[in-house]
Design an enzyme around this catalytic site. Structure first.
Site, PDB file in Angstrom:
ATOM      1  N   CYS A  22       0.857  -1.178   0.000  1.00 10.25           N
ATOM      2  CA  CYS A  22       0.000   0.000   0.000  1.00 10.25           C
ATOM      3  C   CYS A  22       0.900   1.236   0.000  1.00 10.25           C
ATOM      4  O   CYS A  22       2.123   1.140   0.112  1.00 10.25           O
ATOM      5  CB  CYS A  22      -0.901  -0.006   1.234  1.00 10.25           C
ATOM      6  SG  CYS A  22       0.022   0.081   2.790  1.00 10.25           S
ATOM      7  N   HIS A  51       5.841  -5.275   8.573  1.00 17.48           N
ATOM      8  CA  HIS A  51       5.877  -6.663   9.033  1.00 17.48           C
ATOM      9  C   HIS A  51       6.062  -7.623   7.855  1.00 17.48           C
ATOM     10  O   HIS A  51       5.126  -8.247   7.387  1.00 17.48           O
ATOM     11  CB  HIS A  51       4.601  -6.990   9.808  1.00 17.48           C
ATOM     12  CG  HIS A  51       4.596  -6.421  11.185  1.00 17.48           C
ATOM     13  ND1 HIS A  51       3.447  -6.191  11.908  1.00 17.48           N
ATOM     14  CD2 HIS A  51       5.627  -6.025  11.999  1.00 17.48           C
ATOM     15  CE1 HIS A  51       3.767  -5.678  13.085  1.00 17.48           C
ATOM     16  NE2 HIS A  51       5.068  -5.576  13.159  1.00 17.48           N
ATOM     17  N   HIS A  87       4.094   1.647  11.630  1.00 12.77           N
ATOM     18  CA  HIS A  87       2.980   1.397  12.544  1.00 12.77           C
ATOM     19  C   HIS A  87       2.739   2.551  13.516  1.00 12.77           C
ATOM     20  O   HIS A  87       1.689   2.610  14.153  1.00 12.77           O
ATOM     21  CB  HIS A  87       3.255   0.119  13.357  1.00 12.77           C
ATOM     22  CG  HIS A  87       3.690  -1.030  12.514  1.00 12.77           C
ATOM     23  ND1 HIS A  87       5.019  -1.364  12.351  1.00 12.77           N
ATOM     24  CD2 HIS A  87       2.982  -1.904  11.770  1.00 12.77           C
ATOM     25  CE1 HIS A  87       5.107  -2.397  11.534  1.00 12.77           C
ATOM     26  NE2 HIS A  87       3.893  -2.746  11.168  1.00 12.77           N
ATOM     27  N   CYS A 109       2.721   5.662   8.889  1.00 12.78           N
ATOM     28  CA  CYS A 109       1.770   5.820   7.789  1.00 12.78           C
ATOM     29  C   CYS A 109       0.885   7.041   8.076  1.00 12.78           C
ATOM     30  O   CYS A 109       0.356   7.173   9.188  1.00 12.78           O
ATOM     31  CB  CYS A 109       0.912   4.573   7.647  1.00 12.78           C
ATOM     32  SG  CYS A 109      -0.433   4.769   6.438  1.00 12.78           S
ATOM     33  N   GLU A 139       0.753  -0.813  16.209  1.00 13.71           N
ATOM     34  CA  GLU A 139      -0.093   0.344  15.901  1.00 13.71           C
ATOM     35  C   GLU A 139      -0.965   0.715  17.090  1.00 13.71           C
ATOM     36  O   GLU A 139      -1.145   1.906  17.397  1.00 13.71           O
ATOM     37  CB  GLU A 139      -0.969   0.061  14.680  1.00 13.71           C
ATOM     38  CG  GLU A 139      -1.812   1.265  14.284  1.00 13.71           C
ATOM     39  CD  GLU A 139      -2.756   0.997  13.134  1.00 13.71           C
ATOM     40  OE1 GLU A 139      -3.848   1.615  13.115  1.00 13.71           O
ATOM     41  OE2 GLU A 139      -2.428   0.169  12.261  1.00 13.71           O
ATOM     42  N   THR A 178      -6.045   0.633  11.893  1.00 18.40           N
ATOM     43  CA  THR A 178      -6.283   0.788  10.452  1.00 18.40           C
ATOM     44  C   THR A 178      -6.333  -0.527   9.686  1.00 18.40           C
ATOM     45  O   THR A 178      -6.752  -0.546   8.532  1.00 18.40           O
ATOM     46  CB  THR A 178      -5.193   1.669   9.810  1.00 18.40           C
ATOM     47  OG1 THR A 178      -3.918   1.017   9.943  1.00 18.40           O
ATOM     48  CG2 THR A 178      -5.152   3.044  10.456  1.00 18.40           C
ATOM     49  N   SER A 236       1.679  -9.895  10.678  1.00 20.31           N
ATOM     50  CA  SER A 236       1.039  -8.834   9.901  1.00 20.31           C
ATOM     51  C   SER A 236      -0.468  -8.891  10.122  1.00 20.31           C
ATOM     52  O   SER A 236      -1.130  -9.827   9.683  1.00 20.31           O
ATOM     53  CB  SER A 236       1.362  -8.997   8.414  1.00 20.31           C
ATOM     54  OG  SER A 236       0.507  -8.198   7.619  1.00 20.31           O
ATOM     55  N   SER A 237      -1.012  -7.884  10.783  1.00 22.82           N
ATOM     56  CA  SER A 237      -2.440  -7.867  11.093  1.00 22.82           C
ATOM     57  C   SER A 237      -3.285  -7.903   9.829  1.00 22.82           C
ATOM     58  O   SER A 237      -4.234  -8.684   9.721  1.00 22.82           O
ATOM     59  CB  SER A 237      -2.783  -6.618  11.918  1.00 22.82           C
ATOM     60  OG  SER A 237      -4.180  -6.517  12.115  1.00 22.82           O
ATOM     61  N   SER A 281       2.030  -5.431   3.304  1.00 23.09           N
ATOM     62  CA  SER A 281       3.474  -5.317   3.516  1.00 23.09           C
ATOM     63  C   SER A 281       4.258  -6.400   2.771  1.00 23.09           C
ATOM     64  O   SER A 281       5.455  -6.566   3.004  1.00 23.09           O
ATOM     65  CB  SER A 281       3.793  -5.375   5.015  1.00 23.09           C
ATOM     66  OG  SER A 281       3.162  -6.476   5.632  1.00 23.09           O
TER      67      SER A 281
END
Length: 332
Positions: A22, A51, A87, A109, A139, A178, A236-237, A281
């Site tokens: 992103c 991540h 994050h 971000c 985050e 987010t 990675s969420s 990511s």
């Protein structure tokens, strides 16, 4: 030994779009790379910049040194640049960097920074703040760390939303991490709104555009395929949420995989269609690596399923847009 093409079973790979990097991740990686170009090595990075092990290892080879806390940076390198991850970090971290006279660059971000600003506005307006998110995620730690300890209450599930009891008689407001599941978050928000009709919501959705777009693409593909692969890291969420979204959308054989070498081929035996996406990511080269691995075993055709276009880009920090004029000094 690779089987001849004529002997390989046919496999259609439905490639989700958008997928992968992103704008926030792309910006964070650029910040590290440009800092290395401008200031030389080493450049220190607090926490993984994003991540993804492949990305982090690649930056290490270029001269980035990753630490979890500023105190890990050797005294001899205190004047070297240090970068805060995408994050976001608690306010105490840049304060600590200033106290050590460190030069730092913030790769948070901008969409995470937006949530930080929302939290501060709610606090100034004396609202009681709820944060929908996952405990322990960087985050969430960064967002809660924008305000005095105990100011923000974390809500992880609908059950938490049902159990929550306001600490004060002040107006309630909520913000969100987010990278959450859009559907899970909607359920939590609905509970909060039913219980507290006057709760203040974000002016614009906190879940970022990239998270939403990648989940929508997965929802379009998952019901049509025999199995689904999400390329991404276990920490990675947004990648974990993509796998969960695929399962809920009807693809029960959904796996989160970091590299092609991690594929359990027994889990994919007998399939004729495969959905493939990547977390925000995960670089595209890892997607291509997995397609190539399947092409060694199947006669592969690839169809792209696009559900949105993405054109967003974020500005780099001023220090990296300016021509180099001097060695780095402590950030103001």
């Amino acid at each position: 030994m690779t089987a001849p093409t004529s002997e390989r079973p046919a496999l259609t790979i439905h490639l989700c779009a958008p997928r992968g990097f992103c704008a926030g991740v792309d910006r964070a990686i650029q910040i590290v790379e440009l800092a290395l170009e401008k200031y030389g090595r080493p450049v220190y990075v607090r926490h993984e910049i994003v991540h993804n092990k492949f990305v982090v290892d690649g930056l290490k080879t270029k001269g980035a040194v990753f630490v979890e806390e500023l105190e890990e940076i050797p005294a001899a390198d205190q004047e070297r640049p240090v970068i805060f991850s995408a994050h976001g970090v608690p306010k105490a971290v840049p304060e600590d960097a200033r106290s050590r006279n460190m030069f730092f660059l913030d790769a948070t971000c901008p969409l995470v920074s937006k949530v930080h600003k929302e939290a501060e506005i709610h606090h100034r307006r004396e609202r009681e703040i709820l944060l929908i998110g996952h405990a322990g995620h960087p985050e969430v730690i960064g967002t809660m760390g924008q305000l005095p300890e105990g100011t923000v209450t974390l809500i992880e599930t609908e059950a938490d939303a049902l159990d929550f009891q306001p600490k004060t008689d002040r107006q309630l407001a909520f913000i969100t991490q987010t990278t959450l599941s859009v559907d899970d978050t909607a359920g939590i928000v609905e509970v909060l709104r039913q219980r507290f009709p006057d709760i203040v919501a974000p002016h614009k959705e906190d879940i970022c555009y990239a998270t939403t777009n990648r989940q929508e693409a997965v929802k379009a593909v998952a019901p049509e395929v025999d199995a689904m692969i999400v390329v991404g890291a276990p920490n990675s969420s947004n990648s974990q949420r993509l796998r969960e979204v695929a399962e809920r959308a009807g693809c029960t054989t959904s796996h989160l995989i970091q590299r092609a070498s991690d594929i359990d081929w027994n889990a994919f035996s007998g399939i004729s269609s495969l959905g493939l996406t990547a977390g925000a990511s995960a670089p595209e080269t890892l997607v291509e690596e997995i397609i190539a691995a399947f092409a060694d075993r199947y006669s592969v055709s690839v169809e792209t399923v696009r559900t949105a276009e993405e054109t967003i880009a974020f500005n780099l920090p001023r220090e990296l847009r300016e021509a180099p004029t001097q060695a780095p000094t402590a950030a103001e």
